[in-house]
Design a protein around this motif. Structure first.
Motif, PDB file in Angstrom:
ATOM      1  N   GLY A   1       0.831  -1.199   0.000  1.00  0.00           N
ATOM      2  CA  GLY A   1       0.000   0.000   0.000  1.00  0.00           C
ATOM      3  C   GLY A   1       0.868   1.252   0.000  1.00  0.00           C
ATOM      4  N   LYS A   2       0.413   2.297  -0.696  1.00  0.00           N
ATOM      5  CA  LYS A   2       1.176   3.557  -0.787  1.00  0.00           C
ATOM      6  C   LYS A   2       0.240   4.753  -0.676  1.00  0.00           C
ATOM      7  N   ILE A   3       0.558   5.632   0.265  1.00  0.00           N
ATOM      8  CA  ILE A   3      -0.163   6.895   0.386  1.00  0.00           C
ATOM      9  C   ILE A   3       0.869   8.006   0.490  1.00  0.00           C
ATOM     10  N   ASP A   4       0.742   9.014  -0.358  1.00  0.00           N
ATOM     11  CA  ASP A   4       1.613  10.193  -0.333  1.00  0.00           C
ATOM     12  C   ASP A   4       0.781  11.425  -0.628  1.00  0.00           C
ATOM     13  N   MET A   5       0.753  12.344   0.336  1.00  0.00           N
ATOM     14  CA  MET A   5       0.037  13.608   0.162  1.00  0.00           C
ATOM     15  C   MET A   5       0.930  14.732   0.656  1.00  0.00           C
ATOM     16  N   ALA A   6       0.948  15.827  -0.075  1.00  0.00           N
ATOM     17  CA  ALA A   6       1.684  17.022   0.338  1.00  0.00           C
ATOM     18  C   ALA A   6       0.678  18.146   0.546  1.00  0.00           C
ATOM     19  N   ILE A   7       0.708  18.734   1.729  1.00  0.00           N
ATOM     20  CA  ILE A   7      -0.219  19.806   2.085  1.00  0.00           C
ATOM     21  C   ILE A   7       0.603  21.056   2.357  1.00  0.00           C
ATOM     22  N   SER A   8       0.410  22.076   1.547  1.00  0.00           N
ATOM     23  CA  SER A   8       1.102  23.355   1.744  1.00  0.00           C
ATOM     24  C   SER A   8       0.286  24.197   2.706  1.00  0.00           C
ATOM     25  N   LEU A   9       0.925  24.616   3.771  1.00  0.00           N
ATOM     26  CA  LEU A   9       0.250  25.451   4.760  1.00  0.00           C
ATOM     27  C   LEU A   9       0.454  26.914   4.420  1.00  0.00           C
ATOM     28  N   THR A  10      -0.478  27.760   4.814  1.00  0.00           N
ATOM     29  CA  THR A  10      -0.400  29.183   4.482  1.00  0.00           C
ATOM     30  C   THR A  10       0.759  29.891   5.179  1.00  0.00           C
ATOM     31  N   ASP A  11       1.307  29.288   6.235  1.00  0.00           N
ATOM     32  CA  ASP A  11       2.455  29.900   6.912  1.00  0.00           C
ATOM     33  C   ASP A  11       3.788  29.500   6.285  1.00  0.00           C
ATOM     34  N   GLY A  12       3.738  28.801   5.133  1.00  0.00           N
ATOM     35  CA  GLY A  12       4.948  28.445   4.404  1.00  0.00           C
ATOM     36  C   GLY A  12       5.478  27.049   4.695  1.00  0.00           C
ATOM     37  N   ARG A  13       4.950  26.381   5.685  1.00  0.00           N
ATOM     38  CA  ARG A  13       5.415  25.026   5.999  1.00  0.00           C
ATOM     39  C   ARG A  13       4.723  23.999   5.098  1.00  0.00           C
ATOM     40  N   THR A  14       5.332  22.819   5.016  1.00  0.00           N
ATOM     41  CA  THR A  14       4.759  21.722   4.230  1.00  0.00           C
ATOM     42  C   THR A  14       4.532  20.528   5.125  1.00  0.00           C
ATOM     43  N   LEU A  15       3.334  20.002   5.052  1.00  0.00           N
ATOM     44  CA  LEU A  15       2.936  18.821   5.813  1.00  0.00           C
ATOM     45  C   LEU A  15       2.819  17.678   4.816  1.00  0.00           C
ATOM     46  N   ARG A  16       3.467  16.560   5.118  1.00  0.00           N
ATOM     47  CA  ARG A  16       3.399  15.402   4.226  1.00  0.00           C
ATOM     48  C   ARG A  16       2.846  14.208   4.977  1.00  0.00           C
ATOM     49  N   ILE A  17       1.956  13.501   4.318  1.00  0.00           N
ATOM     50  CA  ILE A  17       1.424  12.251   4.840  1.00  0.00           C
ATOM     51  C   ILE A  17       2.031  11.164   3.966  1.00  0.00           C
ATOM     52  N   HIS A  18       2.799  10.277   4.591  1.00  0.00           N
ATOM     53  CA  HIS A  18       3.539   9.254   3.850  1.00  0.00           C
ATOM     54  C   HIS A  18       3.311   7.909   4.534  1.00  0.00           C
ATOM     55  N   TYR A  19       2.822   6.923   3.773  1.00  0.00           N
ATOM     56  CA  TYR A  19       2.613   5.591   4.344  1.00  0.00           C
ATOM     57  C   TYR A  19       3.019   4.529   3.344  1.00  0.00           C
ATOM     58  N   ARG A  20       3.710   3.516   3.844  1.00  0.00           N
ATOM     59  CA  ARG A  20       4.070   2.337   3.065  1.00  0.00           C
ATOM     60  C   ARG A  20       3.763   1.109   3.910  1.00  0.00           C
ATOM     61  N   GLY A  21       3.057   0.164   3.337  1.00  0.00           N
ATOM     62  CA  GLY A  21       2.793  -1.074   4.059  1.00  0.00           C
ATOM     63  C   GLY A  21       1.414  -1.626   3.799  1.00  0.00           C
ATOM     64  N   LYS A  22       1.011  -2.508   4.674  1.00  0.00           N
ATOM     65  CA  LYS A  22      -0.269  -3.200   4.581  1.00  0.00           C
ATOM     66  C   LYS A  22      -1.406  -2.238   4.926  1.00  0.00           C
ATOM     67  N   ILE A  23      -2.477  -2.283   4.123  1.00  0.00           N
ATOM     68  CA  ILE A  23      -3.663  -1.467   4.385  1.00  0.00           C
ATOM     69  C   ILE A  23      -4.877  -2.389   4.335  1.00  0.00           C
ATOM     70  N   PRO A  24      -5.171  -3.070   5.443  1.00  0.00           N
ATOM     71  CA  PRO A  24      -6.322  -3.983   5.453  1.00  0.00           C
ATOM     72  C   PRO A  24      -7.653  -3.261   5.610  1.00  0.00           C
ATOM     73  N   TYR A  25      -8.735  -4.032   5.424  1.00  0.00           N
ATOM     74  CA  TYR A  25     -10.094  -3.548   5.649  1.00  0.00           C
ATOM     75  C   TYR A  25     -10.257  -3.232   7.130  1.00  0.00           C
ATOM     76  N   ASP A  26     -10.924  -2.139   7.440  1.00  0.00           N
ATOM     77  CA  ASP A  26     -11.027  -1.698   8.846  1.00  0.00           C
ATOM     78  C   ASP A  26     -12.033  -2.490   9.675  1.00  0.00           C
ATOM     79  N   GLY A  27     -13.017  -3.129   9.061  1.00  0.00           N
ATOM     80  CA  GLY A  27     -13.993  -3.914   9.808  1.00  0.00           C
ATOM     81  C   GLY A  27     -15.091  -3.085  10.462  1.00  0.00           C
ATOM     82  N   TYR A  28     -15.147  -1.778  10.166  1.00  0.00           N
ATOM     83  CA  TYR A  28     -16.175  -0.917  10.747  1.00  0.00           C
ATOM     84  C   TYR A  28     -17.451  -1.022   9.932  1.00  0.00           C
ATOM     85  N   TYR A  29     -18.571  -0.756  10.580  1.00  0.00           N
ATOM     86  CA  TYR A  29     -19.873  -0.765   9.903  1.00  0.00           C
ATOM     87  C   TYR A  29     -20.503   0.591   9.952  1.00  0.00           C
TER      88      TYR A  29
END
Length: 184
Positions: A156-184
């Motif tokens: 599984g791969k998730i990569d998101m880059a979020i530019s903040l208005t104060d000039g900083r950058t927030l990145r969401i980075h995930y590598r690995g298993k992404i199973p079903y959550d089991g929620y209803y």
């Protein structure tokens, strides 16, 4: 001595930048300006179909700790929550094109409340005063290892880059298993 300190600082910055471009599961985390502020130990996806003629909902919960199965909501708070809707009749061809909201726990940025980022089918068009842009590079749950049990491979791969208005950058980075959550 100053030169040694400069080289050490430069090496640290290079290593931090390499972390969120790595395909190793231990690189998973939420990064602020290249520094991991919260590791991500597990990620789960799910969704539902209430009205098949309209489409299906999507959800993704990312947790700091590694869980074998999706924890109950009252047991653990997700660091990142991603919500969306796949509309019937639309062909989705871009990563995360069906995402309608990203919620980041307030503790990540030391905020009093969660950072709620509205999207319109994967496109940020404003609506959060702390955010100027959102880019979704990868949003892939990975491949199924066993179709009978639903077990997933570790790709599984998730990569998101979020530019903040104060000039900083927030990145969401995930590598690995992404199973079903089991929620209803």
């Amino acid at each position: 001595m100053k030169r040694i300190l400069f080289l050490a600082a430069l090496a640290t910055m290079v290593m931090a930048c390499e972390k969120y471009t790595s395909d190793k599961p231990e690189s998973s985390g939420v990064y602020l300006n290249g520094r991991c502020v919260v590791p991500i130990g597990s990620t789960f996806m799910g969704g539902g179909v209430a009205e098949p003629s309209k489409g299906s909902s999507h959800r993704c919960h990312m947790y700091e700790y590694g869980y074998e199965k999706g924890p109950l909501r009252e047991e653990a708070t997700s660091v990142v929550t991603i919500l969306g809707f796949r509309h019937t009749g639309i062909t989705y061809s871009k990563p995360g094109q069906f995402i309608d909201m990203i919620v980041i726990d307030g503790s990540v940025l030391k905020l009093d409340a969660p950072l709620v980022i509205p999207l319109e089918q994967g496109v940020y068009q404003g609506g959060c005063e702390q955010v100027s842009a959102v880019r979704i590079q990868n949003y892939d749950a990975g491949t199924v290892k066993n179709s009978t049990t639903g077990a997933m491979n570790d790709d599984g791969k998730i990569d998101m880059a979020i530019s903040l208005t104060d000039g900083r950058t927030l990145r969401i980075h995930y590598r690995g298993k992404i199973p079903y959550d089991g929620y209803y």
